[in-house]
Scaffold this motif. Structure first.
Motif, short mmCIF file in Angstrom:
data_model
loop_
_atom_site.label_atom_id
_atom_site.label_comp_id
_atom_site.label_asym_id
_atom_site.label_seq_id
_atom_site.Cartn_x
_atom_site.Cartn_y
_atom_site.Cartn_z
N UNK A 66 0.81 -1.23 0.00
CA UNK A 66 0.00 0.00 0.00
C UNK A 66 0.84 1.27 0.00
N UNK A 67 1.98 1.29 0.70
CA UNK A 67 2.84 2.47 0.72
C UNK A 67 3.45 2.75 -0.65
N UNK A 68 3.78 1.68 -1.38
CA UNK A 68 4.30 1.86 -2.75
C UNK A 68 3.24 2.47 -3.65
N UNK A 69 1.99 2.05 -3.44
CA UNK A 69 0.90 2.62 -4.23
C UNK A 69 0.73 4.11 -3.96
N UNK A 70 1.01 4.51 -2.74
CA UNK A 70 0.78 5.90 -2.36
C UNK A 70 1.98 6.80 -2.66
N UNK A 116 10.22 -5.02 -3.87
CA UNK A 116 9.94 -3.81 -4.66
C UNK A 116 10.81 -3.79 -5.90
N UNK A 117 12.07 -4.19 -5.76
CA UNK A 117 12.97 -4.24 -6.91
C UNK A 117 12.50 -5.23 -7.95
N UNK A 191 -4.65 4.03 -8.38
CA UNK A 191 -5.00 4.83 -7.21
C UNK A 191 -4.75 4.02 -5.94
N UNK A 192 -4.22 4.69 -4.93
CA UNK A 192 -3.94 4.00 -3.68
C UNK A 192 -5.22 3.45 -3.07
N UNK A 197 -10.09 -1.11 2.14
CA UNK A 197 -9.85 -2.01 1.00
C UNK A 197 -8.64 -2.89 1.25
N UNK A 198 -7.59 -2.31 1.83
CA UNK A 198 -6.39 -3.10 2.15
C UNK A 198 -6.73 -4.19 3.17
#
Length: 396
Positions: A66-70, A116-117, A191-192, A197-198
């Motif tokens: 979720x933080x990557x999305x934001x 993430x990589x 969109x985050x 939802x998470x």
């Protein structure tokens, strides 16, 4: 700098970051006897150091998707590299075992950011290059237990255990600068998700029986190898009375089984069913642990059994992981994060229990192999039941 060169350099510096995260643990293991002796701490802290590193490696994953999305993958990955750098830089200055263990937990947090990589590689490269790069970086976790003890032993023999973490910090600085200069600043593609939802997605993932069973099986199957990493300094250098060189040789032989299995999987994947890989691999792993137990008094038989066990585990671990995360029908990254949390939590708990039980046996080879054999029996039963449950699952 052209875009192609920047992408290539991004991949290179990400590989350095991942390799550094994994090898950081394996380099210090030969020196853990020195660490506990210097701080006048019980040898039980050697395995505890690994347990905390593992727990750290799963503590943040549930939040990072979720933080990557934001905030974007670039910012989060750079933060993870910085966090790993700070923890590595602090360890040489600790003055007692409690500070050392706490810093090892924070150093383990760096492992959380590796996925993430992988995601960035899939976004930035075409199919052929992405598969090649992911295959390369995936093998790093296999090679780290082989290369790490060699480098760590050389540093410890020449200087002091603290220089292991100084080398780790220097590599972390290198990867941080390289990623900051070359990693694309891609904006989130979607969109985050809202908090509700998470939570809803994670509830659906946790409710998936196949994923929960898969995580538990992977943890049980990995426990003999993780316990070997955590206890090998005691078993080899304290109980067997061997040198650093012998420790490196034994480590190489044991994890050579994983290397051989990773090569074998390149040919077996798609040709043999998931059912066969899981049942045959778990049976082979069980046989290896039995050989280690029966031949515990012979160092050759003990190591041979561990080699066979690591080869068998390597044959089926990937199949169970793949089946488990795709069974949820939800985000693969969130499913993988959940699976890793289950696996790491079970491994850390299992390692602590096994460490306590091994201490009751005086860290004897007999006690170690007996406990591993019990894990092997449980693993084989669970693997065969899991394989029957997913027997109809085909390669996609």
């Amino acid at each position: 700098m052209n875009n192609k060169k920047a992408l290539t350099l991004f991949a290179v510096f990400f590989i350095i970051f991942e390799f550094n995260c994994y090898i950081a643990n394996d380099m210090i293991m030969p020196g853990m006897i020195q660490v506990v002796n210097e701080f006048n701490a019980p040898v039980e802290n050697i395995a505890k150091s690994l347990s905390l590193f593992i727990i750290g490696g799963s503590s943040l994953q549930i939040f990072l998707g979720p933080l990557c999305d934001r905030f974007g993958k670039r910012n989060i990955l750079l933060f993870g590299n910085l966090l790993f750098l700070i923890a590595s830089g602090i360890i040489p200055f600790v003055t007692n075992i409690d500070q050392f263990l706490a810093a090892r937990y924070f150093q383990g947090l760096g492992l959380c950011f590796i996925f993430i990589g992988y995601a960035m590689i899939h976004e930035l490269f075409d199919d052929r290059m992405a598969v090649k790069l992911c295959s390369l970086v995936a093998n790093i976790s296999v090679f780290a237990p082989l290369i790490g003890p060699v480098i760590g032993s050389a540093i410890i023999v020449a200087t002091d255990w603290r220089y292991v973490f100084i080398v780790t910090a220097i590599l972390a600085i290198t990867s941080l600068i390289g990623l900051a200069k070359n990693m694309p600043n891609n904006k989130p593609q979607e969109a985050a998700k809202s908090f509700s939802e998470v939570i809803g997605t994670y509830k659906k993932i946790i409710a998936t029986r196949t994923l929960i069973q898969g995580g538990f099986i992977i943890a049980i199957a990995s426990l003999p190898m993780i316990s070997w990493i955590g206890l090998a300094p005691i078993l080899v250098m304290k109980i067997m009375g061997k040198s650093y060189a012998a420790y490196v040789v034994y480590q190489t032989l044991v994890f050579g089984g994983f290397i051989l299995s990773s090569i074998s999987i390149q040919f077996a994947a798609g040709r043999f069913s998931f059912y066969k890989l899981i049942t045959h691999g778990s049976a082979l792993a069980g046989i290896g642990l039995l050989i280690s137990f029966v031949g515990y008094s012979s160092h050759i038989m003990f190591i041979l059994g561990m080699f066979i066990a690591s080869f068998g585990i390597g044959l089926f671990n990937g199949s169970i992981f793949r089946i488990a995360i795709t069974a949820t029908g939800q985000s693969n990254s969130m499913s993988a994060a959940t699976l890793n949390i289950i696996q790491a939590s079970m491994l850390a708990l299992g390692l602590e229990v096994l460490n306590k039980l091994c201490s009751l046996f005086g860290y004897s080879i007999f006690g170690f192999t007996l406990l591993n054999l019990i894990c092997g029996i449980v693993m084989a039963i669970l693997c065969f039941n899991f394989a029957k449950m997913v027997k109809s699952r085909q390669w996609q």
